[in-house]
Write a protein that holds these residues in place. Structure first.
Motif, PDB file in Angstrom:
ATOM      1  N   LEU A   1      -4.301  19.992   4.719  1.00 40.26           N
ATOM      2  CA  LEU A   1      -4.847  18.649   4.916  1.00 40.26           C
ATOM      3  C   LEU A   1      -4.405  18.089   6.260  1.00 40.26           C
ATOM      4  CD1 LEU A   1      -4.082  17.398   1.306  1.00 40.26           C
ATOM      5  CD2 LEU A   1      -6.297  18.133   2.202  1.00 40.26           C
ATOM      6  N   THR A   2      -5.263  17.269   6.833  1.00 38.87           N
ATOM      7  CA  THR A   2      -4.974  16.725   8.159  1.00 38.87           C
ATOM      8  C   THR A   2      -5.528  15.307   8.293  1.00 38.87           C
ATOM      9  OG1 THR A   2      -5.145  17.183  10.541  1.00 38.87           O
ATOM     10  CG2 THR A   2      -7.098  17.625   9.203  1.00 38.87           C
ATOM     11  N   ASN A   3      -5.169  14.674   9.413  1.00 40.02           N
ATOM     12  CA  ASN A   3      -5.680  13.337   9.768  1.00 40.02           C
ATOM     13  C   ASN A   3      -5.498  12.335   8.648  1.00 40.02           C
ATOM     14  OD1 ASN A   3      -6.812  11.483  11.534  1.00 40.02           O
ATOM     15  ND2 ASN A   3      -8.924  11.947  10.929  1.00 40.02           N
ATOM     16  N   ALA A   4      -4.358  12.376   7.980  1.00 35.48           N
ATOM     17  CA  ALA A   4      -4.104  11.481   6.851  1.00 35.48           C
ATOM     18  C   ALA A   4      -3.753  10.078   7.342  1.00 35.48           C
ATOM     19  CB  ALA A   4      -2.962  12.037   5.999  1.00 35.48           C
ATOM     20  N   LYS A   5      -4.275   9.100   6.623  1.00 36.59           N
ATOM     21  CA  LYS A   5      -3.941   7.703   6.920  1.00 36.59           C
ATOM     22  C   LYS A   5      -4.205   6.861   5.683  1.00 36.59           C
ATOM     23  CE  LYS A   5      -8.369   7.695   9.321  1.00 36.59           C
ATOM     24  NZ  LYS A   5      -8.988   7.658  10.646  1.00 36.59           N
ATOM     25  N   ARG A   6      -3.458   5.809   5.544  1.00 36.38           N
ATOM     26  CA  ARG A   6      -3.669   4.869   4.450  1.00 36.38           C
ATOM     27  C   ARG A   6      -4.433   3.662   4.990  1.00 36.38           C
ATOM     28  NH1 ARG A   6      -1.747   4.438  -0.553  1.00 36.38           N
ATOM     29  NH2 ARG A   6      -0.213   6.103  -0.210  1.00 36.38           N
ATOM     30  N   ILE A   7      -5.426   3.229   4.241  1.00 33.75           N
ATOM     31  CA  ILE A   7      -6.270   2.112   4.678  1.00 33.75           C
ATOM     32  C   ILE A   7      -6.276   1.049   3.591  1.00 33.75           C
ATOM     33  CG2 ILE A   7      -8.598   1.415   5.359  1.00 33.75           C
ATOM     34  CD1 ILE A   7      -9.027   4.270   6.386  1.00 33.75           C
ATOM     35  N   ASP A   8      -5.934  -0.189   3.966  1.00 34.71           N
ATOM     36  CA  ASP A   8      -5.945  -1.300   3.015  1.00 34.71           C
ATOM     37  C   ASP A   8      -6.667  -2.490   3.636  1.00 34.71           C
ATOM     38  OD1 ASP A   8      -4.143  -2.377   4.850  1.00 34.71           O
ATOM     39  OD2 ASP A   8      -2.385  -1.957   3.605  1.00 34.71           O
ATOM     40  N   LYS A   9      -6.488  -3.687   3.062  1.00 29.77           N
ATOM     41  CA  LYS A   9      -7.216  -4.869   3.540  1.00 29.77           C
ATOM     42  C   LYS A   9      -6.859  -5.236   4.971  1.00 29.77           C
ATOM     43  CE  LYS A   9      -3.850  -7.923   1.241  1.00 29.77           C
ATOM     44  NZ  LYS A   9      -3.227  -8.523   2.422  1.00 29.77           N
ATOM     45  N   ASN A  10      -5.726  -4.727   5.466  1.00 27.28           N
ATOM     46  CA  ASN A  10      -5.311  -5.026   6.837  1.00 27.28           C
ATOM     47  C   ASN A  10      -5.701  -3.943   7.826  1.00 27.28           C
ATOM     48  OD1 ASN A  10      -3.985  -7.475   6.066  1.00 27.28           O
ATOM     49  ND2 ASN A  10      -2.296  -6.239   5.263  1.00 27.28           N
ATOM     50  N   GLY A  11      -6.378  -2.894   7.345  1.00 32.27           N
ATOM     51  CA  GLY A  11      -6.815  -1.817   8.224  1.00 32.27           C
ATOM     52  C   GLY A  11      -6.013  -0.538   8.031  1.00 32.27           C
ATOM     53  N   GLU A  12      -5.989   0.301   9.065  1.00 30.78           N
ATOM     54  CA  GLU A  12      -5.333   1.599   8.990  1.00 30.78           C
ATOM     55  C   GLU A  12      -3.846   1.491   9.289  1.00 30.78           C
ATOM     56  OE1 GLU A  12      -7.154   4.401  11.572  1.00 30.78           O
ATOM     57  OE2 GLU A  12      -9.176   4.105  10.776  1.00 30.78           O
ATOM     58  N   ARG A  13      -3.089   2.360   8.612  1.00 32.52           N
ATOM     59  CA  ARG A  13      -1.679   2.531   8.960  1.00 32.52           C
ATOM     60  C   ARG A  13      -1.284   3.975   8.694  1.00 32.52           C
ATOM     61  NH1 ARG A  13       1.309   1.499   4.039  1.00 32.52           N
ATOM     62  NH2 ARG A  13       0.045   0.412   2.471  1.00 32.52           N
ATOM     63  N   PRO A  14      -0.238   4.455   9.316  1.00 30.86           N
ATOM     64  CA  PRO A  14       0.140   5.870   9.166  1.00 30.86           C
ATOM     65  C   PRO A  14       0.411   6.224   7.713  1.00 30.86           C
ATOM     66  CG  PRO A  14       1.328   4.853  10.984  1.00 30.86           C
ATOM     67  CD  PRO A  14       0.646   3.739  10.257  1.00 30.86           C
ATOM     68  N   PHE A  15       0.091   7.450   7.362  1.00 31.34           N
ATOM     69  CA  PHE A  15       0.371   7.932   6.013  1.00 31.34           C
ATOM     70  C   PHE A  15       1.876   8.093   5.837  1.00 31.34           C
ATOM     71  CE2 PHE A  15       1.470  11.574   3.341  1.00 31.34           C
ATOM     72  CZ  PHE A  15       0.888  11.201   2.136  1.00 31.34           C
ATOM     73  N   ASP A  16       2.379   7.639   4.691  1.00 31.36           N
ATOM     74  CA  ASP A  16       3.807   7.798   4.415  1.00 31.36           C
ATOM     75  C   ASP A  16       4.060   8.700   3.210  1.00 31.36           C
ATOM     76  OD1 ASP A  16       2.633   6.006   2.717  1.00 31.36           O
ATOM     77  OD2 ASP A  16       4.180   4.475   2.882  1.00 31.36           O
ATOM     78  N   LYS A  17       3.361   8.402   2.096  1.00 33.60           N
ATOM     79  CA  LYS A  17       3.570   9.186   0.884  1.00 33.60           C
ATOM     80  C   LYS A  17       2.400   8.981  -0.071  1.00 33.60           C
ATOM     81  CE  LYS A  17       5.908   5.558  -1.715  1.00 33.60           C
ATOM     82  NZ  LYS A  17       7.070   5.197  -2.566  1.00 33.60           N
ATOM     83  N   PHE A  18       2.336   9.824  -1.087  1.00 28.94           N
ATOM     84  CA  PHE A  18       1.385   9.630  -2.180  1.00 28.94           C
ATOM     85  C   PHE A  18       2.104   8.904  -3.318  1.00 28.94           C
ATOM     86  CE2 PHE A  18      -0.432  13.443  -0.138  1.00 28.94           C
ATOM     87  CZ  PHE A  18      -1.734  13.002   0.057  1.00 28.94           C
TER      88      PHE A  18
END
Length: 639
Positions: free
Chosen positions: A150-167
């Motif tokens: 897997l690649t290019n992981a990022k978390r996206i919420d109401k404030n936009g994108e932020r780096p992936f940290d964990k599942f």
């Protein structure tokens, strides 16, 4: 060739195996092998080479490998004879070998898959349906369908994108995050296997309808042959079935073009399931046909046999059928159930039910149905003949249905009426909210302007399908591996918003619009709801990246540059001789651009379209630290 010659010479020692002209009677040898003929076995054992080849030792006992011997005998051209070559062998062949003699499987998938045709990642790419028609051995298919890096992981919420940290995971260790995965959906399904096998409550898909036109909920090839479309679907549904829980349900939407074919295939794959084909009127204006104007499509519900898994539909107040809460007929008198005789208190100004009075004492007998007290109306279950009857619900249970009741004044008298807001789903769904133009196209445009989707699903037709299965399961996992514009994810978010659920969606899509439409739509809904998030992931490409470059090329010069890059960085088929390819460059240049593209795609190793999990630490694939991090966390490799 030495072993072939040894076998032939050995077999000819037996006169029964030789014809008058000195040729080997292949059919006689085959018959002898099938019957474990002693003379044949003795000949083979007496030769050291043949003994080692066609026998194995188990606890000091030699076992004749009959299958290997027959396969060896049938496949070698040096033993062909005119009499037996086609005896009882009418059928399909590859390279002169009948299919039942080979240990390979032919994968024939349309280009949407980026597996055998080269793929499409941009919605503007519209081409004729072309296939590589390659043959992959079983071990190669196993490699092809391995879980991917897997690649290019990022978390996206109401404030936009932020780096992936964990599942995030639940108490059982299963990932609870909403997921949007970019990559070939067949390979994505196999990537999900380890984490989600047997855990998905609902799979909802809206696959290409194969209408032969551009108008569809997807922006890719929509003109497959029937057999191709069925292969496309069969591979995916077979893989998806493994992800369903024991009480999991599959919903596939389709129209008239493939509905009959789909139904037969579903029966084949889901043998212990019942299949219901629901009609949904999604286009009330109709699509003009030769004889009819089509206004509907279908939703095929595939449900495990004998299980009640479809909940109740919601009935809006203006559609409810109300009837009297007061009982009538036999066993409807007050004395039949004392707890069912009490007043229902109504505000005369608003006609709203305020509260419920206590059960009346046995010696209390109101002289009429309505009694006004303290500006409120007390209504008793007394009929028009002034006979004391009873309410249909006892006092201890009536509070639970208060929202289903209404007070109504008719002909000068008040009545309390009950109208259920739920009921069994019917097989024909007709409602303005299913209109794909208003609640599909226009709604999507309001969220993501200038999108390429001509006729996406109505949000509410998808919502109601999902609601029917998981309304009572607030932690259900819902998978859509034909995500399109993301309507399924949107519907899950709306259902969670309504009842506070934590249902999880997993969306898979290969097209580039997953980034600027599907994900953007879901992000916009999260912004509006001020709640929720999702993790965006991609399957790490390798040869797939070369295929996409090939498909995007506009001329031969560009393709030749790609070829130079392929020689240095790509994985080519094991049987590709680069020197010979260079020697035939002149012939290559004389091909049409489409033929040049097809040739370059064909010589790429399809097992390396994406990077397999087993190659995560292989230096050749150059997996970054971030890629290793998200991949190891997804598969829980170091736990």
């Amino acid at each position: 060739m030495k072993l072939y010659k040894t076998l032939e010479e050995t077999l000819k020692k037996e006169p029964n195996f030789v014809s008058d002209d000195g040729k080997l009677k292949k059919w006689v040898v085959l018959h002898s092998a099938q019957n474990f003929d002693e003379e044949l076995i003795e000949l083979l054992i007496d030769n050291k080479e043949l003994k080692e080849k066609f026998f194995k030792k188990v606890k000091d006992t030699l076992i004749f490998n009959q299958n290997l011997f027959i396969q060896f005998l049938e496949q070698k051209n040096y033993l062909n004879d005119s009499y037996t070559k086609y005896k009882q062998k009418i059928g399909l062949t590859i390279d002169g070998k009948f299919l039942n003699q080979r240990n390979e499987v032919a994968l024939v998938w349309p280009y949407k898959d980026c597996i055998l045709e080269g793929g499409q990642s941009r919605e503007e790419d519209k081409r004729e349906e072309i296939f590589f028609n390659e043959v992959l051995a079983q071990d190669e298919i196993t490699q092809l369908l391995e879980p991917k890096v897997l690649t290019n992981a990022k978390r996206i919420d109401k404030n936009g994108e932020r780096p992936f940290d964990k599942f995030n995971r639940n108490e059982n260790g299963t990932i609870t995050d909403n997921l949007i995965i970019k990559g070939n959906n067949l390979l994505a399904l196999h990537t999900l296997e380890k984490e989600f096998t047997g855990k998905v409550k609902l799979i909802y898909i809206d696959p290409p309808y194969n209408t032969g036109t551009n108008g569809d909920t997807f922006k890719y090839n929509n003109a497959f042959k029937h057999s191709t479309w069925l292969t496309f679907m069969h591979n995916r549904l077979s893989a998806a079935k493994e992800l369903l829980s024991k009480d999991g349900v599959l919903i596939v939407t389709i129209d008239k073009n493939e509905q009959l074919f789909l139904g037969i295939m579903l029966k084949e794959i889901f043998k212990t399931y019942e299949i219901h084909c629901i009609t949904i009127v999604h286009n009330p204006r109709g699509v003009q046909g030769t004889n009819f104007s089509y206004t509907h499509e279908y939703a095929c519900f595939v449900i495990p046999d004998g299980k009640k898994l479809i909940g109740n539909r919601i009935i809006e107040e203006n559609e409810r059928d109300f009837d009297n809460l007061r009982n009538w007929g036999s066993e409807s008198l007050r004395c039949d159930a004392k707890n069912c005789f009490y007043p229902i208190i109504v505000d005369p100004n608003t006609s709203k039910i305020i509260e419920f009075g206590e059960v009346c004492k046995d010696d209390f007998h109101p002289d009429k149905r309505e009694i006004i007290k303290d500006g409120k109306i007390y209504i008793y279950p007394i009929d028009n003949s002034n006979i004391e009857r009873k309410w249909r619900y006892a006092r201890q249970s009536v509070d639970e249905i208060k929202n289903l009741l209404r007070a109504r004044k008719k002909n000068g008298q008040w009545d309390i009426e009950l109208g259920k807001n739920f009921g069994q789903y019917k097989t024909v769904w007709i409602d303005p909210k299913y209109d794909a133009n208003i609640y599909g196209k226009q709604l999507l445009n309001s969220l993501v302007p200038n999108n390429p989707f001509s006729y996406p699903k109505s949000l509410w037709s998808v919502y109601d399908c999902i609601h029917a299965v998981v309304e009572s399961d607030k932690n259900a996992i819902i998978l859509d591996f034909c995500a399109g514009s993301g309507t399924t994810g949107h519907a899950v978010l709306e259902l969670n918003k309504k009842d506070g659920g934590n249902r999880q969606f997993i969306l898979c899509e290969q097209m580039d619009y997953i980034e600027n439409i599907t994900s953007k739509r879901i992000q916009k809904v999260i912004e509006q709801n001020k709640n929720g998030d999702f993790v965006y992931l991609e399957l790490k490409k390798y040869n797939q990246a070369f295929i996409e470059k090939i498909e995007a090329a506009k001329d031969t010069k560009t393709l030749l540059h790609i070829w130079e890059d392929m020689k240095e960085k790509s994985f080519l088929n094991y049987n590709v001789d680069i020197k010979k390819q260079e020697e035939h460059l002149k012939e290559f240049k004389e091909l049409s651009l489409a033929e040049q593209k097809q040739h370059l795609c064909e010589i790429l190793d399809k097992n390396q379209l994406y990077v397999n999990l087993s190659s995560l630490n292989d230096a050749d694939f150059k997996c970054s630290k971030d890629e290793k991090n998200v991949t190891e966390k997804f598969y829980r490799i170091k736990e």
